[in-house]
Design a protein around this motif. Structure first.
Motif, PDB file in Angstrom:
ATOM      1  N   GLY A 155       4.040  -4.799  10.086  1.00  0.00           N
ATOM      2  CA  GLY A 155       3.768  -5.073   8.719  1.00  0.00           C
ATOM      3  C   GLY A 155       4.489  -6.136   8.121  1.00  0.00           C
ATOM      4  O   GLY A 155       5.221  -6.934   8.863  1.00  0.00           O
ATOM      5  N   GLU A 156       4.350  -5.462   7.092  1.00  0.00           N
ATOM      6  CA  GLU A 156       5.262  -7.090   6.277  1.00  0.00           C
ATOM      7  C   GLU A 156       6.793  -6.759   5.782  1.00  0.00           C
ATOM      8  O   GLU A 156       7.035  -7.514   5.487  1.00  0.00           O
ATOM      9  N   SER A 157       7.145  -5.817   6.572  1.00  0.00           N
ATOM     10  CA  SER A 157       8.444  -6.036   6.953  1.00  0.00           C
ATOM     11  C   SER A 157       9.162  -6.766   7.523  1.00  0.00           C
ATOM     12  O   SER A 157       9.969  -6.542   8.112  1.00  0.00           O
ATOM     13  N   ALA A 160      10.142 -12.816   8.329  1.00  0.00           N
ATOM     14  CA  ALA A 160       9.198 -14.123   8.220  1.00  0.00           C
ATOM     15  C   ALA A 160       9.391 -15.000   9.270  1.00  0.00           C
ATOM     16  O   ALA A 160       8.577 -16.114   9.212  1.00  0.00           O
ATOM     17  N   ASP A 187       0.043  -2.035  11.901  1.00  0.00           N
ATOM     18  CA  ASP A 187       0.099  -2.613  10.277  1.00  0.00           C
ATOM     19  C   ASP A 187      -0.530  -1.142   9.868  1.00  0.00           C
ATOM     20  O   ASP A 187      -0.942  -0.255  10.161  1.00  0.00           O
ATOM     21  N   ARG A 192      -3.597  -6.842   6.382  1.00  0.00           N
ATOM     22  CA  ARG A 192      -3.174  -7.991   5.895  1.00  0.00           C
ATOM     23  C   ARG A 192      -2.091  -8.366   6.957  1.00  0.00           C
ATOM     24  O   ARG A 192      -2.388  -9.757   7.137  1.00  0.00           O
ATOM     25  N   PHE A 193      -1.430  -8.201   6.960  1.00  0.00           N
ATOM     26  CA  PHE A 193      -0.375  -8.366   8.317  1.00  0.00           C
ATOM     27  C   PHE A 193      -0.949  -8.947   9.367  1.00  0.00           C
ATOM     28  O   PHE A 193      -0.893  -9.622   9.926  1.00  0.00           O
ATOM     29  N   GLN A 196      -3.120 -12.047   8.925  1.00  0.00           N
ATOM     30  CA  GLN A 196      -2.140 -13.293   8.888  1.00  0.00           C
ATOM     31  C   GLN A 196      -1.750 -13.631  10.372  1.00  0.00           C
ATOM     32  O   GLN A 196      -1.573 -14.690  10.428  1.00  0.00           O
TER      33      GLN A 196
END
Length: 279
Positions: A155-157, A160, A187, A192-193, A196
């Motif tokens: 997920g968002e973690s 990047a 996720d 959302r991740f 993306q």
């Protein structure tokens, strides 16, 4: 150490230096076998008696992909970016003996913990590199693989510098012309991740002239919000004339209910998530 020597009273543990989390190998009282926990969260399941027994859904889907994309028993060159307790590496050795395998793992202590407490199948040809997945991949130069598995996203973690088109381009460049990239993405219910990453990987495949991104997942994740994992596929192998036969097998083998989306269906499924404009 043998499976019989591992008992609940002989748990193995290590303190991981990168994440500063404790890692434990403990007995699985439900499914049998052994579980790798990191920070108290189950990460991997291993059945020493039967390495083809895979409990986690996303790994089972990946195993099914490998089963179809190459002739049964044929050794393949495969790299694992993030490998947990080496569950898929064990599966590859059991089903494709003699496959040269590479693991890139950022947690220095983890491979030693895992292979000491849960020995690999006899004859496994496994090389371990410690470090950041992208940096270590770059160190490989022009080395290429039949399959490259990425299992570093949560997920968002997620890091990047790995969750970007440029990283996928670099990964695709380490595949043979008929190779395949397998990406696990966990996720939350918003997905959302995942959406993306579908777009980043889609852009990378387009730049390399490949056919696009396939998605394998639990069918319910496409119709109602829930935490879960999705497996994304890309690479020249997916241009095979046998791909629709593979697709039928991937769906048939599950875990069920299974969804297998081709590139057009993948684009449509994630079109509006986190990106309301039409493509």
């Amino acid at each position: 150490m043998t499976a019989s020597e591992l008992t609940p009273g002989s748990q193995r543990s290590a303190q991981l230096s990168f994440s500063d989390q404790p890692a434990w190998i403990i007995k699985d009282e439900v499914d049998g076998g052994w579980v790798l926990q990191i920070g108290g969260v189950e990460q991997s399941h291993v059945d020493l008696a039967d390495p083809t027994h895979i409990v986690h859904e996303y790994l089972r889907r990946m195993a099914n992909v490998l089963d179809q994309a190459w002739p049964p028993g044929k050794p393949i060159r495969i790299a694992h970016l993030g490998a947990g307790a080496l569950t898929l590496a064990r599966y590859v050795q059991a089903t494709r003996p003699g496959s040269p395998q590479l693991v890139i793992e950022i947690e220095r202590e983890l491979p030693t913990l895992v292979t000491t407490a849960l020995p690999m199948p006899p004859g496994t040809e496994l090389t371990v590199m410690i470090g950041d997945a992208r940096e270590e991949l770059a160190e490989l130069g022009d080395r290429r693989f039949d399959a490259l598995v990425i299992d570093v996203f949560s997920g968002e973690s997620s890091p990047a510098h790995l969750a970007a088109k440029d990283f996928y381009l670099e990964a695709l460049d380490h595949l043979e012309a008929d190779g395949m990239l397998l990406v696990n993405i966990g996720d939350d219910a918003g997905q959302r991740f995942v959406a993306q990453q579908v777009r980043e990987l889609e852009n990378a495949t387009s730049e390399r002239g490949l056919s696009g991104v396939w998605t394998l997942t639990h069918a319910s994740l496409l119709t109602r919000p829930a935490d879960g994992n999705m497996v994304l596929l890309a690479g020249g192998a997916l241009s095979s004339p046998d791909v629709e036969t593979w697709r039928s097998a991937w769906k048939r083998e599950g875990p069920h209910p299974a969804a297998v989306l081709d590139p057009a269906e993948t684009i449509e499924a994630f079109r509006s998530i986190g990106h309301p404009q039409s493509r």
